[in-house]
Design a protein around this motif. Structure first.
Motif, PDB file in Angstrom:
ATOM      1  N   GLU A  18      91.009  11.917 -22.377  1.00  9.54           N
ATOM      2  CA  GLU A  18      90.284  12.120 -21.122  1.00  9.54           C
ATOM      3  C   GLU A  18      89.598  13.485 -21.125  1.00  9.54           C
ATOM      4  O   GLU A  18      88.444  13.619 -20.711  1.00  9.54           O
ATOM      5  N   ALA A  19      90.292  14.495 -21.617  1.00 15.65           N
ATOM      6  CA  ALA A  19      89.718  15.845 -21.673  1.00 15.65           C
ATOM      7  C   ALA A  19      88.468  15.875 -22.541  1.00 15.65           C
ATOM      8  O   ALA A  19      87.451  16.474 -22.161  1.00 15.65           O
ATOM      9  N   LYS A  20      88.527  15.216 -23.699  1.00 15.23           N
ATOM     10  CA  LYS A  20      87.351  15.182 -24.583  1.00 15.23           C
ATOM     11  C   LYS A  20      86.189  14.457 -23.922  1.00 15.23           C
ATOM     12  O   LYS A  20      85.051  14.921 -23.967  1.00 15.23           O
ATOM     13  N   SER A  21      86.465  13.330 -23.313  1.00 14.04           N
ATOM     14  CA  SER A  21      85.405  12.554 -22.656  1.00 14.04           C
ATOM     15  C   SER A  21      84.747  13.342 -21.532  1.00 14.04           C
ATOM     16  O   SER A  21      83.518  13.349 -21.397  1.00 14.04           O
ATOM     17  N   LEU A  22      85.555  14.000 -20.719  1.00 12.01           N
ATOM     18  CA  LEU A  22      85.021  14.803 -19.623  1.00 12.01           C
ATOM     19  C   LEU A  22      84.171  15.963 -20.140  1.00 12.01           C
ATOM     20  O   LEU A  22      83.106  16.255 -19.584  1.00 12.01           O
ATOM     21  N   ALA A  23      84.619  16.613 -21.192  1.00 10.14           N
ATOM     22  CA  ALA A  23      83.847  17.728 -21.759  1.00 10.14           C
ATOM     23  C   ALA A  23      82.524  17.236 -22.328  1.00 10.14           C
ATOM     24  O   ALA A  23      81.479  17.877 -22.147  1.00 10.14           O
ATOM     25  N   GLN A  24      82.539  16.098 -22.990  1.00 12.77           N
ATOM     26  CA  GLN A  24      81.302  15.548 -23.546  1.00 12.77           C
ATOM     27  C   GLN A  24      80.340  15.127 -22.438  1.00 12.77           C
ATOM     28  O   GLN A  24      79.128  15.318 -22.546  1.00 12.77           O
ATOM     29  N   SER A  45      88.316  18.578 -17.280  1.00  9.98           N
ATOM     30  CA  SER A  45      88.714  18.502 -18.685  1.00  9.98           C
ATOM     31  C   SER A  45      89.870  19.451 -18.953  1.00  9.98           C
ATOM     32  O   SER A  45      90.855  19.088 -19.616  1.00  9.98           O
ATOM     33  N   ASN A  46      89.770  20.651 -18.414  1.00 10.96           N
ATOM     34  CA  ASN A  46      90.823  21.643 -18.597  1.00 10.96           C
ATOM     35  C   ASN A  46      92.137  21.180 -17.959  1.00 10.96           C
ATOM     36  O   ASN A  46      93.209  21.394 -18.513  1.00 10.96           O
ATOM     37  N   GLU A  47      92.046  20.541 -16.793  1.00  9.32           N
ATOM     38  CA  GLU A  47      93.246  20.023 -16.134  1.00  9.32           C
ATOM     39  C   GLU A  47      93.942  18.974 -17.000  1.00  9.32           C
ATOM     40  O   GLU A  47      95.172  18.958 -17.103  1.00  9.32           O
ATOM     41  N   ALA A  48      93.154  18.099 -17.627  1.00  6.70           N
ATOM     42  CA  ALA A  48      93.730  17.072 -18.502  1.00  6.70           C
ATOM     43  C   ALA A  48      94.391  17.718 -19.724  1.00  6.70           C
ATOM     44  O   ALA A  48      95.474  17.302 -20.149  1.00  6.70           O
ATOM     45  N   ILE A  49      93.756  18.750 -20.267  1.00  7.00           N
ATOM     46  CA  ILE A  49      94.339  19.463 -21.406  1.00  7.00           C
ATOM     47  C   ILE A  49      95.655  20.126 -20.985  1.00  7.00           C
ATOM     48  O   ILE A  49      96.641  20.080 -21.726  1.00  7.00           O
ATOM     49  N   LEU A  50      95.661  20.722 -19.802  1.00  2.85           N
ATOM     50  CA  LEU A  50      96.881  21.379 -19.327  1.00  2.85           C
ATOM     51  C   LEU A  50      98.025  20.378 -19.164  1.00  2.85           C
ATOM     52  O   LEU A  50      99.177  20.699 -19.460  1.00  2.85           O
ATOM     53  N   LYS A  51      97.704  19.162 -18.709  1.00  4.87           N
ATOM     54  CA  LYS A  51      98.740  18.130 -18.590  1.00  4.87           C
ATOM     55  C   LYS A  51      99.317  17.797 -19.963  1.00  4.87           C
ATOM     56  O   LYS A  51     100.531  17.732 -20.138  1.00  4.87           O
ATOM     57  N   ALA A  52      98.427  17.565 -20.931  1.00  2.00           N
ATOM     58  CA  ALA A  52      98.884  17.242 -22.288  1.00  2.00           C
ATOM     59  C   ALA A  52      99.666  18.407 -22.883  1.00  2.00           C
ATOM     60  O   ALA A  52     100.698  18.207 -23.527  1.00  2.00           O
ATOM     61  N   HIS A  53      99.187  19.613 -22.659  1.00  3.86           N
ATOM     62  CA  HIS A  53      99.840  20.794 -23.208  1.00  3.86           C
ATOM     63  C   HIS A  53     101.219  20.996 -22.587  1.00  3.86           C
ATOM     64  O   HIS A  53     102.166  21.410 -23.267  1.00  3.86           O
ATOM     65  N   ALA A  54     101.351  20.689 -21.302  1.00  2.00           N
ATOM     66  CA  ALA A  54     102.653  20.820 -20.633  1.00  2.00           C
ATOM     67  C   ALA A  54     103.669  19.853 -21.244  1.00  2.00           C
ATOM     68  O   ALA A  54     104.838  20.209 -21.435  1.00  2.00           O
ATOM     69  N   ILE A  55     103.216  18.659 -21.567  1.00  2.00           N
ATOM     70  CA  ILE A  55     104.093  17.669 -22.213  1.00  2.00           C
ATOM     71  C   ILE A  55     104.520  18.181 -23.581  1.00  2.00           C
ATOM     72  O   ILE A  55     105.692  18.117 -23.950  1.00  2.00           O
TER      73      ILE A  55
END
Length: 112
Positions: A18-24, A45-55
Motif C-alpha cells: 500500500e505504501a509503494k502504491s500511494l507513493a507512486q 504512504s508514510n503511515e502504511a510504512i510505519l504500520k509495517a515497521h511497527a510489526i
C-alpha cells in the motif's frame, strides 16, 4: 510457519505494498502540478510504512527477548517489500521536489 506468523508476514507485505502504491500515485499527481495531493498521498504512504515497521519492530523485540522468529521465504519476501517501500518512498519524495522545481521554472519561463 505458524498461522499467526503467516498473518503477521502478510500484514507487513500488505502495508508495504500500500505504501509503494500511494507513493507512486503521489508521483503521478506531481507530474500534473498537484503537489498538495501528492504530499497528502506521501503522508498516507508514510503511515502504511510505519504500520509495517511497527510489526517488524515487534518481531525484533520478541527475538531480542528470546522468542526467535522462524525464517521462511514468505518472511524474507515481507522484509524485501518493506525495504523496497521505504526506499521507493524516499526516492519518490525527492522526485516530487524536483517536479515542483521544474513546474515553478516552467511557470517563470511562460511569464517571460
Amino acid at each position: 510457519m505458524t498461522e499467526e506468523l503467516e498473518m503477521i508476514v502478510f500484514s507487513i507485505v500488505g502495508n508495504a505494498g500500500e505504501a509503494k502504491s500511494l507513493a507512486q500515485e503521489a508521483l503521478t499527481f506531481s507530474f500534473n502540478g498537484k503537489f498538495d495531493e501528492a504530499n497528502e498521498l506521501l503522508k498516507k504512504s508514510n503511515e502504511a510504512i510505519l504500520k509495517a515497521h511497527a510489526i517488524q519492530t515487534d518481531l525484533i523485540q520478541k527475538e531480542a527477548g528470546g522468542e526467535p522468529t522462524p525464517i521462511s521465504m514468505l518472511f524474507v519476501h515481507a522484509q524485501d517489500h518493506l525495504m523496497t517501500a521505504i526506499s521507493e518512498k524516499e526516492l519518490i519524495k525527492k522526485m516530487i521536489l524536483q517536479n515542483k522545481r521544474i513546474f515553478e521554472l516552467e511557470k517563470l519561463i511562460k511569464i517571460k
